[in-house]
Write a protein that holds these residues in place. Structure first.
Motif, PDB file in Angstrom:
ATOM      1  N   UNK A   3       0.515   4.624  12.763  1.00 57.28           N
ATOM      2  CA  UNK A   3       0.699   3.205  12.983  1.00 57.28           C
ATOM      3  C   UNK A   3       1.665   2.676  11.831  1.00 57.28           C
ATOM      4  N   UNK A   4       1.160   2.914  10.688  1.00 60.96           N
ATOM      5  CA  UNK A   4       1.797   2.622   9.237  1.00 60.96           C
ATOM      6  C   UNK A   4       1.889   3.862   8.506  1.00 60.96           C
ATOM      7  N   UNK A   5       2.861   4.157   8.259  1.00 55.79           N
ATOM      8  CA  UNK A   5       3.420   5.530   7.450  1.00 55.79           C
ATOM      9  C   UNK A   5       4.172   5.244   6.368  1.00 55.79           C
ATOM     10  N   UNK A   6       3.931   5.936   5.331  1.00 56.04           N
ATOM     11  CA  UNK A   6       4.500   5.629   3.993  1.00 56.04           C
ATOM     12  C   UNK A   6       5.055   7.176   3.497  1.00 56.04           C
ATOM     13  N   UNK A   7       5.953   7.089   2.799  1.00 53.90           N
ATOM     14  CA  UNK A   7       6.568   8.442   2.108  1.00 53.90           C
ATOM     15  C   UNK A   7       6.928   7.986   0.891  1.00 53.90           C
ATOM     16  N   UNK A   8       6.933   9.128  -0.092  1.00 52.46           N
ATOM     17  CA  UNK A   8       6.270  10.350  -0.132  1.00 52.46           C
ATOM     18  C   UNK A   8       4.694  10.085  -0.267  1.00 52.46           C
ATOM     19  N   UNK A   9       3.737  10.880   0.218  1.00 57.97           N
ATOM     20  CA  UNK A   9       2.269  10.726  -0.224  1.00 57.97           C
ATOM     21  C   UNK A   9       2.084  10.815  -1.650  1.00 57.97           C
ATOM     22  N   UNK A  10       2.813  11.636  -2.265  1.00 59.00           N
ATOM     23  CA  UNK A  10       2.580  11.865  -3.796  1.00 59.00           C
ATOM     24  C   UNK A  10       3.796  11.673  -4.420  1.00 59.00           C
ATOM     25  N   UNK A  21       9.459   3.946  -2.723  1.00 57.03           N
ATOM     26  CA  UNK A  21       8.559   4.505  -1.748  1.00 57.03           C
ATOM     27  C   UNK A  21       8.904   3.707  -0.591  1.00 57.03           C
ATOM     28  N   UNK A  22       8.762   4.438   0.722  1.00 59.41           N
ATOM     29  CA  UNK A  22       9.314   3.972   1.998  1.00 59.41           C
ATOM     30  C   UNK A  22       7.991   3.586   2.804  1.00 59.41           C
ATOM     31  N   UNK A  23       8.089   2.700   3.580  1.00 64.96           N
ATOM     32  CA  UNK A  23       7.355   2.255   4.605  1.00 64.96           C
ATOM     33  C   UNK A  23       7.640   1.887   6.087  1.00 64.96           C
ATOM     34  N   UNK A  24       7.022   2.340   6.979  1.00 65.84           N
ATOM     35  CA  UNK A  24       7.508   2.190   8.240  1.00 65.84           C
ATOM     36  C   UNK A  24       6.276   1.688   9.174  1.00 65.84           C
ATOM     37  N   UNK A  25       6.480   0.558  10.006  1.00 64.48           N
ATOM     38  CA  UNK A  25       5.125   0.330  11.115  1.00 64.48           C
ATOM     39  C   UNK A  25       5.809   0.441  12.378  1.00 64.48           C
ATOM     40  N   UNK A  26       4.883   1.148  13.447  1.00 63.36           N
ATOM     41  CA  UNK A  26       5.482   1.251  14.524  1.00 63.36           C
ATOM     42  C   UNK A  26       4.520   0.148  15.776  1.00 63.36           C
ATOM     43  N   UNK A  27       3.957  -0.848  14.874  1.00 62.22           N
ATOM     44  CA  UNK A  27       3.090  -1.728  15.824  1.00 62.22           C
ATOM     45  C   UNK A  27       3.639  -2.725  16.110  1.00 62.22           C
ATOM     46  N   UNK A  28       4.884  -2.901  15.936  1.00 68.66           N
ATOM     47  CA  UNK A  28       5.641  -4.120  16.288  1.00 68.66           C
ATOM     48  C   UNK A  28       5.289  -5.656  15.817  1.00 68.66           C
ATOM     49  N   UNK A  29       4.660  -5.277  14.523  1.00 68.70           N
ATOM     50  CA  UNK A  29       4.270  -6.308  13.668  1.00 68.70           C
ATOM     51  C   UNK A  29       5.377  -7.135  13.059  1.00 68.70           C
TER      52      UNK A  29
END
Lengths: 114, 111
Positions: A3-10, A21-29
Motif C-alpha cells: 500500500x505504501x512503498x518506500x525506496x530504498x530500504x537501506x 528517499x522516495x515514497x508512493x502510495x496506491x491507496x488513493x489517499x
C-alpha cells in the motif's frame, strides 16, 4: 500489492552527501507524511502534504525538503547529511487531512551516515 | 516536552497472560487515540483506536480502556501469544491529522 512503498530500504552514505528517499502510495489517499524514528524508536512527524500542498512542517532543519509531484508520491530530499540524520524514515498516508484518520505506514528507510 | 507518556518501556509476559500498556496525555485537545504495533524491520501498523466519548473498545484479544478525567488510556492484550511480541506505540491526535506518539513498549511473550 504494497500500500505504501518506500525506496530504498537501506541507505548508507557519507557525511556531507545529498540523498533522496522516495515514497508512493496506491491507496488513493490525499494526504501523505514523513516520520523520523530515532535509535530509541521514538517516532516524530516531520512533514505532511495534502493533495500536493504542505500542511504540517515540524521543526526540521531546512536541509530536509519534501517534494510531492502528485498526491500519490511524497519524496524526501536531504542535503549535507549529518551524523545525527541517521535514523529510520517512515512514509505514511491517510484518506485526507481531516481529524481522526488512520495513517498507513510504509516499512521504512534505514539511513546510516558514516 | 513529551505530550504522550507511555509505560512500561519493556514488558515480558508468559504465553496466555495479559499484557497491559499504559499511556497518559496532557493536551485536552486530543480526540483520537490509536495504538500501533511495530515488528522489527516493518512500519507501525494500526491495531485499534478509540475516541474519548467511549470508555472501552474491544477488538478480538485487544482492548483499549480510556479514562477521560484522568487523561489516561491503556491497551490490554488478552491471552498473549508469542506472535504478539513487538513494539507497541500509543498515540494521540487532535484538531487535525498530526499524530503524537508515545515512547513505545517492547513486548516479549515467552512460551
Amino acid at each position: 500489492d504494497t500500500a505504501v512503498s518506500q525506496t530504498p530500504k537501506y541507505l548508507v552514505t557519507q557525511m556531507g552527501n545529498d540523498k533522496s528517499i522516495k515514497c508512493e502510495q496506491n491507496l488513493g489517499h490525499d494526504t501523505m507524511y514523513w516520520y523520523k524514528q530515532d535509535s530509541k524508536k521514538f517516532l516524530k512527524i516531520m512533514f505532511s502534504y495534502n493533495n500536493k500542498e504542505l500542511i504540517i512542517n515540524e521543526t526540521v532543519p531546512n536541509r530536509f525538503s519534501p517534494k510531492s509531484p502528485d498526491k500519490a508520491h511524497l519524496n524526501l530530499h536531504i542535503n549535507s547529511l549529518e551524523l545525527g540524520d541517521s535514523a529510520v524514515y517512515f512514509c505514511a498516508s491517510s484518506q485526507d487531512a481531516g481529524g481522526n484518520q488512520p495513517q498507513h505506514f510504509g516499512d521504512g528507510t534505514r539511513l546510516s551516515i558514516l | 516536552q513529551q505530550q504522550v507518556k507511555q509505560s512500561p518501556q519493556s514488558l515480558i509476559v508468559q504465553k496466555g497472560g495479559i499484557s497491559i500498556i499504559n499511556c497518559a496525555y496532557e493536551n485536552t485537545a486530543f480526540d483520537y487515540f490509536p495504538w500501533y504495533q511495530q515488528f522489527p524491520g516493518k512500519g507501525p501498523a494500526l491495531l485499534i483506536a478509540i475516541r474519548p466519548d467511549v470508555s472501552e473498545k474491544k477488538e478480538g484479544r485487544f482492548t483499549i480502556s480510556f479514562n477521560k478525567s484522568a487523561k489516561q488510556f491503556s491497551l490490554h492484550i488478552m491471552d498473549s501469544q508469542p506472535g504478539d511480541s513487538a513494539t507497541y506505540f500509543c498515540a494521540a491526535m487532535g484538531g487535525g491529522n498530526k499524530l503524537t506518539f508515545g515512547t513505545g513498549t517492547q513486548l516479549k511473550v515467552e512460551l
